[in-house]
Design a protein around this motif. Structure first.
Motif, short mmCIF file in Angstrom:
data_model
loop_
_atom_site.label_atom_id
_atom_site.label_comp_id
_atom_site.label_asym_id
_atom_site.label_seq_id
_atom_site.Cartn_x
_atom_site.Cartn_y
_atom_site.Cartn_z
N ASN A 110 16.80 77.60 47.20
CA ASN A 110 18.01 77.68 46.36
C ASN A 110 17.68 78.18 44.97
N GLY A 113 18.35 83.54 44.54
CA GLY A 113 19.26 84.69 44.53
C GLY A 113 19.74 85.10 45.91
N THR A 116 23.64 85.97 45.92
CA THR A 116 23.82 87.21 45.17
C THR A 116 23.29 88.40 45.97
N LYS A 120 25.28 91.65 47.27
CA LYS A 120 24.88 93.00 46.86
C LYS A 120 24.54 93.87 48.06
N GLN A 147 31.12 81.26 45.99
CA GLN A 147 30.44 82.41 45.39
C GLN A 147 30.40 83.59 46.37
N LYS A 253 15.12 89.26 40.41
CA LYS A 253 14.88 88.97 38.98
C LYS A 253 13.67 89.72 38.42
N GLY A 278 15.71 93.05 43.29
CA GLY A 278 16.87 92.72 42.48
C GLY A 278 16.54 92.95 41.02
N LEU A 279 17.41 93.71 40.36
CA LEU A 279 17.13 94.07 38.96
C LEU A 279 18.26 93.67 38.03
N GLY A 280 18.99 92.63 38.38
CA GLY A 280 20.07 92.16 37.53
C GLY A 280 21.10 91.40 38.33
P1 GDP Z 1 20.88 81.12 45.75
O1 GDP Z 1 20.97 79.67 45.39
O2 GDP Z 1 19.52 81.45 46.31
O3 GDP Z 1 21.98 81.59 46.62
O4 GDP Z 1 20.92 81.92 44.38
P2 GDP Z 1 22.14 82.69 43.68
O5 GDP Z 1 22.48 83.91 44.43
O6 GDP Z 1 23.23 81.72 43.39
O7 GDP Z 1 21.45 83.18 42.32
C1 GDP Z 1 20.97 82.28 41.35
C2 GDP Z 1 21.10 82.93 39.98
O8 GDP Z 1 20.20 84.04 39.88
C3 GDP Z 1 22.49 83.47 39.69
O9 GDP Z 1 22.81 83.21 38.35
C4 GDP Z 1 22.33 84.99 39.90
O10 GDP Z 1 23.23 85.74 39.15
C5 GDP Z 1 20.90 85.19 39.45
N1 GDP Z 1 20.27 86.39 40.04
C6 GDP Z 1 20.18 86.72 41.35
N2 GDP Z 1 19.49 87.87 41.51
C7 GDP Z 1 19.15 88.30 40.27
C8 GDP Z 1 18.39 89.44 39.76
O11 GDP Z 1 17.90 90.31 40.49
N3 GDP Z 1 18.24 89.50 38.41
C9 GDP Z 1 18.75 88.54 37.58
N4 GDP Z 1 18.54 88.69 36.28
N5 GDP Z 1 19.43 87.48 38.02
C10 GDP Z 1 19.63 87.34 39.34
#
Ligand code: GDP
Length: 300
Positions: A110, A113, A116, A120, A147, A253, A278-280
């Motif tokens: 968790n 990302g 997200t 994407k 989400q 990230k 992932g770049l943002g």
């Molecule tokens: P999960 O718990 O694994 O599903 O994670 P989430 O998808 O909720 O992401 C956790 C946080 O990391 C969120 O605030 C996303 O916006 C952020 N995030 C995910 N991928 C990236 C990335 O490539 N770059 C940046 N800067 N933030 C990211």
């Protein structure tokens, strides 16, 4: 893509400039080589790969008498690329196979990302003209399904979800059934990343996979890894690799760290290619991993 390359260059260039500076120093003595090795390790390249890079560079510099910055850059580029292995197949497998949808499972701890990335990736596929169904199998956090729904409506992909606490495998089953019914091309299943016990995780992911196979087949199991978490993230990645057959890595990230060397280390450790980066946080901030572009971003 151009914008993403610029972002990658900005985050990774610190590491590359440090290396090039050291390589161009007047005296390439033992201390300098040690510093080069330390710089590689600091950038999360990993101890084994760092030692290999330095040993190979040392030999080549000695044999070829290389001294100009251009020649040194070319040698370093060659070594980094060799470690990344540009030959690996990095395409995300999405079928097609007949009238059954391709299925991609997205796994990982968790916060790395996963949700997200699922969103994407759906966007990329929809952009390529594929129809996608998203499955919110992370039923332990209601927020995760919310989400994913936001992503689904943003990219035009239906989201299959159930109440919080529902069996993740039943969500996966329904998502694939929906994919079959809709004649969708791809079903992406966002799973839960609870790591409290290894057997619990194994049972859960195993069950998700089994129910998917009742209706279709699992084409990809993408492990999402947060590039900013270094050795800790790698330890967690190893646990996932032990319980499920990972077919590709998504490194997220990368925009937030200069330690892009983790790409080399994670591939070496897990024996699986990094397929996406992932770049943002934005909808277009997911890119196929391009080894040459990555090394050029490092070296500036
Ligand atoms: P999960 O718990 O694994 O599903 O994670 P989430 O998808 O909720 O992401 C956790 C946080 O990391 C969120 O605030 C996303 O916006 C952020 N995030 C995910 N991928 C990236 C990335 O490539 N770059 C940046 N800067 N933030 C990211």
């Amino acid at each position: 893509l151009v914008r993403l390359r610029a972002r990658l260059a900005r985050s990774q260039n610190v590491f590359g400039q440090g290396l090039l500076g050291l390589l161009s120093s007047d005296r390439l003595d033992d201390d300098t080589w040690d510093e080069i090795e330390d710089t590689l390790i600091t950038a999360d390249v990993g101890v084994t790969s760092a030692a290999q890079i330095v040993s190979s560079l040392r030999t080549k510099v000695k044999v070829q008498g290389t001294r100009t910055p251009e020649e040194l850059r070319a040698l370093l580029r060659e070594e980094l690329l060799a470690q990344i292995n540009p030959e690996l197949d990095r395409a995300v497998r999405t079928g097609p196979h007949g009238d059954r949808p391709a299925v991609i499972m997205v796994v990982g701890v968790n916060g790395t990302g996963k949700t997200t990335t699922s969103g994407k990736l759906a966007r990329v596929l929809v952009g390529d003209g594929r129809s996608v169904v998203l499955g919110a199998a992370d039923t332990f956090r209601a927020a995760a399904a919310d989400q994913l729904e936001t992503w689904g409506s943003r990219v035009g992909a239906p989201v299959v979800r159930k109440d919080e606490g529902a069996d993740p495998a039943s969500v996966a089953f329904d998502a694939v059934a929906r994919g079959v019914e809709d004649q969708a091309d791809v079903v992406i299943i966002d799973t839960a990343g609870r790591l409290h016990t290894k057997t619990g995780l194994m049972d859960e992911l195993g069950k998700v996979k089994r129910v998917v196979e009742k209706k279709s087949q699992v084409d990809e199991v993408l492990l999402v890894l947060d590039a900013t978490t270094g050795q800790n993230g790698l330890r967690q990645a190893r646990v996932f690799a032990e319980v499920v057959n990972i077919t590709g890595i998504v490194l997220t990230k990368l925009d937030g760290t200069a330690k892009g060397g983790i790409i080399i280390q994670v591939q070496r450790e897990l024996g699986v290619p990094v397929k996406l980066v992932g770049l943002g946080e934005g909808p277009d901030d997911l890119a196929p991993f391009d080894p040459e572009g990555f090394v050029d971003a490092i070296l500036g």
